[in-house]
Design an enzyme around this catalytic site. Structure first.
Site, short mmCIF file in Angstrom:
data_model
loop_
_atom_site.label_atom_id
_atom_site.label_comp_id
_atom_site.label_asym_id
_atom_site.label_seq_id
_atom_site.Cartn_x
_atom_site.Cartn_y
_atom_site.Cartn_z
N PRO A 1 0.83 -1.20 0.00
CA PRO A 1 0.00 0.00 0.00
C PRO A 1 0.86 1.26 0.00
O PRO A 1 1.88 1.33 0.68
CB PRO A 1 -0.78 -0.10 1.31
CG PRO A 1 -0.70 -1.52 1.71
CD PRO A 1 0.59 -2.03 1.18
N ILE A 2 0.42 2.24 -0.77
CA ILE A 2 1.05 3.55 -0.79
C ILE A 2 -0.02 4.57 -0.42
O ILE A 2 -1.06 4.64 -1.07
CB ILE A 2 1.65 3.89 -2.17
CG1 ILE A 2 2.71 2.85 -2.56
CG2 ILE A 2 2.24 5.30 -2.16
CD1 ILE A 2 3.18 2.99 -4.00
#
Length: 64
Positions: free
Chosen positions: A2-3
């Site tokens: 995840p970013i």
């Protein structure tokens, strides 16, 4: 991996940013089941003069 991208007005302290990254990373890992190490957080500080809302620059709408 995840970013998380965070755009906010400049002016937060380094300690505030550290806490934000810590909490966002831990909660994202908890919810998604990934490791904290796999979560990336990108913070972009934006000047109020470069942000508009409701047809106005935020530097005009929300002066200090």
């Amino acid at each position: 991996m995840p970013i998380i991208r965070v755009e906010m007005w400049e002016g937060r302290t380094l300690d505030q940013k550290r806490k934000l990254v810590e909490v966002l990373s831990k909660e994202t890992a908890r919810i998604t089941g990934c490791s904290v190490e796999s979560v990336y957080v990108v913070i972009e500080d934006v000047k109020k003069e470069n942000w508009g809302a409701g047809g106005q620059l935020c530097s005009d709408k929300y002066p200090d």
